[in-house]
Structure formats: C-alpha cells, structure tokens
Design a protein around this motif. Sequence first.
Motif, PDB file in Angstrom:
ATOM      1  N   LEU A 154       0.806  -1.237  -0.033  1.00 34.59           N
ATOM      2  CA  LEU A 154       0.094  -0.081  -0.106  1.00 34.59           C
ATOM      3  C   LEU A 154       0.811   1.205  -0.063  1.00 34.59           C
ATOM      4  N   ILE A 155       1.883   1.204   0.689  1.00 32.12           N
ATOM      5  CA  ILE A 155       3.247   2.291   0.642  1.00 32.12           C
ATOM      6  C   ILE A 155       3.280   2.615  -0.820  1.00 32.12           C
ATOM      7  N   GLN A 156       3.665   1.630  -1.676  1.00 30.96           N
ATOM      8  CA  GLN A 156       4.184   1.664  -2.999  1.00 30.96           C
ATOM      9  C   GLN A 156       2.787   2.299  -3.986  1.00 30.96           C
ATOM     10  N   ASN A 157       1.623   1.953  -3.558  1.00 27.21           N
ATOM     11  CA  ASN A 157       0.584   2.493  -4.118  1.00 27.21           C
ATOM     12  C   ASN A 157       0.285   3.772  -3.899  1.00 27.21           C
ATOM     13  N   ALA A 158       0.624   4.294  -2.619  1.00 22.95           N
ATOM     14  CA  ALA A 158       0.229   5.555  -2.240  1.00 22.95           C
ATOM     15  C   ALA A 158       1.614   6.496  -2.919  1.00 22.95           C
ATOM     16  N   ARG A 159       2.755   6.083  -2.976  1.00 19.38           N
ATOM     17  CA  ARG A 159       3.799   6.676  -4.012  1.00 19.38           C
ATOM     18  C   ARG A 159       3.110   6.990  -5.139  1.00 19.38           C
ATOM     19  N   MET A 160       2.781   5.777  -5.951  1.00 22.05           N
ATOM     20  CA  MET A 160       2.696   5.928  -7.211  1.00 22.05           C
ATOM     21  C   MET A 160       1.122   6.839  -7.410  1.00 22.05           C
ATOM     22  N   GLN A 192      12.411  -7.074   9.935  1.00 23.20           N
ATOM     23  CA  GLN A 192      11.369  -6.849   8.995  1.00 23.20           C
ATOM     24  C   GLN A 192      11.247  -5.450   8.194  1.00 23.20           C
ATOM     25  N   LEU A 193      11.166  -4.422   9.063  1.00 24.67           N
ATOM     26  CA  LEU A 193      11.337  -3.102   8.539  1.00 24.67           C
ATOM     27  C   LEU A 193      12.668  -2.923   7.491  1.00 24.67           C
ATOM     28  N   ARG A 194      13.785  -3.343   7.590  1.00 24.19           N
ATOM     29  CA  ARG A 194      14.677  -3.408   6.915  1.00 24.19           C
ATOM     30  C   ARG A 194      14.584  -3.885   5.710  1.00 24.19           C
ATOM     31  N   SER A 195      14.072  -5.173   5.749  1.00 23.59           N
ATOM     32  CA  SER A 195      13.712  -5.974   4.241  1.00 23.59           C
ATOM     33  C   SER A 195      12.390  -5.341   3.602  1.00 23.59           C
ATOM     34  N   ILE A 196      11.626  -4.685   4.474  1.00 22.69           N
ATOM     35  CA  ILE A 196      10.473  -3.948   3.537  1.00 22.69           C
ATOM     36  C   ILE A 196      10.924  -2.750   2.774  1.00 22.69           C
ATOM     37  N   GLN A 197      11.692  -2.102   3.726  1.00 23.30           N
ATOM     38  CA  GLN A 197      12.168  -0.730   2.938  1.00 23.30           C
ATOM     39  C   GLN A 197      13.045  -1.271   1.665  1.00 23.30           C
ATOM     40  N   GLU A 198      13.992  -2.163   1.976  1.00 27.77           N
ATOM     41  CA  GLU A 198      14.627  -2.561   0.467  1.00 27.77           C
ATOM     42  C   GLU A 198      13.969  -2.908  -0.625  1.00 27.77           C
ATOM     43  N   ARG A 199      12.816  -3.653  -0.365  1.00 27.51           N
ATOM     44  CA  ARG A 199      11.949  -4.002  -1.164  1.00 27.51           C
ATOM     45  C   ARG A 199      11.224  -2.935  -2.002  1.00 27.51           C
ATOM     46  N   LEU A 200      10.680  -2.025  -1.210  1.00 30.37           N
ATOM     47  CA  LEU A 200      10.195  -0.816  -1.654  1.00 30.37           C
ATOM     48  C   LEU A 200      11.037   0.028  -2.522  1.00 30.37           C
ATOM     49  N   LYS A 201      12.237   0.208  -2.198  1.00 32.47           N
ATOM     50  CA  LYS A 201      13.434   0.727  -2.853  1.00 32.47           C
ATOM     51  C   LYS A 201      13.600   0.369  -4.322  1.00 32.47           C
ATOM     52  N   ARG A 202      13.751  -1.043  -4.347  1.00 26.71           N
ATOM     53  CA  ARG A 202      13.810  -1.753  -5.402  1.00 26.71           C
ATOM     54  C   ARG A 202      12.907  -1.948  -6.252  1.00 26.71           C
ATOM     55  N   LYS A 203      11.457  -1.836  -5.886  1.00 25.02           N
ATOM     56  CA  LYS A 203      10.412  -1.728  -6.608  1.00 25.02           C
ATOM     57  C   LYS A 203      10.109  -0.299  -7.253  1.00 25.02           C
ATOM     58  N   ALA A 204      10.442   0.531  -6.274  1.00 22.88           N
ATOM     59  CA  ALA A 204      10.441   2.131  -6.930  1.00 22.88           C
ATOM     60  C   ALA A 204      11.512   2.351  -8.044  1.00 22.88           C
ATOM     61  N   MET A 205      12.611   1.893  -7.873  1.00 27.07           N
ATOM     62  CA  MET A 205      13.776   1.937  -8.907  1.00 27.07           C
ATOM     63  C   MET A 205      13.318   1.256 -10.068  1.00 27.07           C
ATOM     64  N   LYS A 206      12.860  -0.001 -10.206  1.00 28.10           N
ATOM     65  CA  LYS A 206      12.341  -0.562 -11.369  1.00 28.10           C
ATOM     66  C   LYS A 206      11.168   0.020 -12.169  1.00 28.10           C
ATOM     67  N   ASP A 207      10.107   0.629 -11.085  1.00 27.04           N
ATOM     68  CA  ASP A 207       9.138   1.370 -11.851  1.00 27.04           C
ATOM     69  C   ASP A 207       9.489   2.795 -12.419  1.00 27.04           C
ATOM     70  N   SER A 208      10.614   3.273 -12.061  1.00 27.99           N
ATOM     71  CA  SER A 208      11.060   4.704 -12.613  1.00 27.99           C
ATOM     72  C   SER A 208      12.188   4.350 -13.660  1.00 27.99           C
ATOM     73  N   HIS A 209      12.581   3.082 -13.896  1.00 31.46           N
ATOM     74  CA  HIS A 209      13.368   2.846 -14.873  1.00 31.46           C
ATOM     75  C   HIS A 209      13.146   1.449 -15.504  1.00 31.46           C
TER      76      HIS A 209
END
Length: 279
Positions: free
Chosen positions: A219-225, A255-272
């Motif tokens: 949902l965080i990623q959805n909110a960013r998008m 858990q938070l470290r893992s979640i944050q890393e996943r969100l960053k990777r997905k954001a990078m993938k979506d932007s490139h």
Amino acid sequence: MKFTVLTLFPEIPRAFFETSIMAKAVEKGIVAYDLVNIRDFAFDKHKTCDDGTYGGGAGQLMMPEPLGRALDSVEAYKKHVIYVTPSGKPFTQKKAESLSRKDEIVLICGRYEGIDQRIIDLYVDDEISIGDYVMSSGEVAATVIVDTVYRLVDGVITHESLDEESFNGNLLEYPQYTRPNVYKGLEVPDVLSGGNHEEIRKWRLRKSLQKTLMNRPDLIQNARMAGTLSDEAEKMIEEIAEHRDFKNDKKQKRQLRSIQERLKRKAMKDSHPASKHGD
C-alpha cells in the motif's frame, strides 16, 4: 440505494438487514432491500435448484432456469448485477466507493460448485471475489460487499468517520483507544490526552505508516504511485525504517529493513523500466 439479494437461504442475509446501523439506514429510507428466494422459481415440487455438471466432476451446480427466472422477476437487466465468486476480480475499497454510487444492486449468492456460466454471460455485470479463499456460503460473501458499500452512501455514516478509516489515502488506520486510561497495566499514549491536536495528528500519521509498513507494504508503494504520500510522510517512513521506533525489537527491525529495501527496489524498477528494442 436498494440491494436485492438472490439466495437459497434468505434467512442468512435477513439478520444483517434487520440489525445495527443497517436497520437504522433502512428505517430512515436511505437503504432498501429485497430478499428473493431462488427456490420459489424452481419447476418441481421438490424445489430443485442444482444438478450435476456436464463433462463430469465433483459437486453440484446451480441450474440456470430457476436463477434466470428469479433475475427476470426483479428486472435485473435494469440494474447492476454482481455475482460473488472466488474467481472474480478482487474487492477493494475503491470498488466499494464505485458501487456506492449505483441506485440498485442485485447480488447473486452462489452455492455448491457455483452457477451455470450462461447466467453469468446473460445477466452479470461484475464478478467479485472478497478474497483468495473458498467459502460454502455465497450469502456471507454477498453480505461483506453490502456492508462495505452501504456505509458509504450519504447519510449512513458521517464523512468525518469515513475520512479516517483504513485505506483512506492508501494507508491502514492508526491505533485507537478509549476509557479506561489504564487497562491491565497498559496506558493510553500520553499524546492522545495532551490536547495538542498537531502532535496527535503527527502521532496518528506515524502509527498509520508504521502499521502499513508492517502489514501491507504494498500500500505504501501504491500511495507513492498515486502521489498521496506527503513529504512529511516520506520522512517518517525513513525514520521508521531506521528503527527509531523499534530500538528494542530486533525482529521488527529486520522486517522493516527488508520491507524498505523491497520498496526501494520496486520504486527503482518502476522509474527505470526495461528498454524496448525494435526488431
């Protein structure tokens, strides 16, 4: 708004329409309902509504003729018809908001192995799933949809209450407390009784972000998008990910470290997105 529920067991949804906030909405004339027993439209004295499937296989299927006659009796062709099924599209708050703007909704409650495909082809506007699991009762699933939709109709619940619920702005709702101030040794957070509305707002936003990161990071990623995350919220996410809120909980830190890393990777993938080359 009017809900018409086609069912083999009208006593199941009837209790819902006759109690609590729904009963008040019906009494005020904001919501109307009709419960249609599909068995009343069967041809034989046994009120048969199911039969075996063509091609073989386990279980029974609801026959098209009684169900079709029931749909015709309520002039379903003039209304928005929903069939609740595990193979439908996922039900979301956004979908509920869309349905709340309909004047009349007809819900088909499946049983056994479901309903004949020809009913879907001829009558159904929406096939909706309330989750990735299978229930024996289409009535319970239909009630979930009705309960989610009717409360969004003007006059049922105050706008203020709706604005602060889960999924508003793609975030889960923050924790809430009531009296007593101390329960089994646990106290209500001081900020909530301090009277500083700005501090309360910040606390609620932080807790909402924290809960969403832990339970529904997607949902965080959805909110960013969607562009609904403020700079303040983004800063809080960074702080939460740096474990400032969880210094004594190693498991939540990981858990938070893992979640944050996943969100960053997905954001990078979506932007490139991957480059596309012509033949």
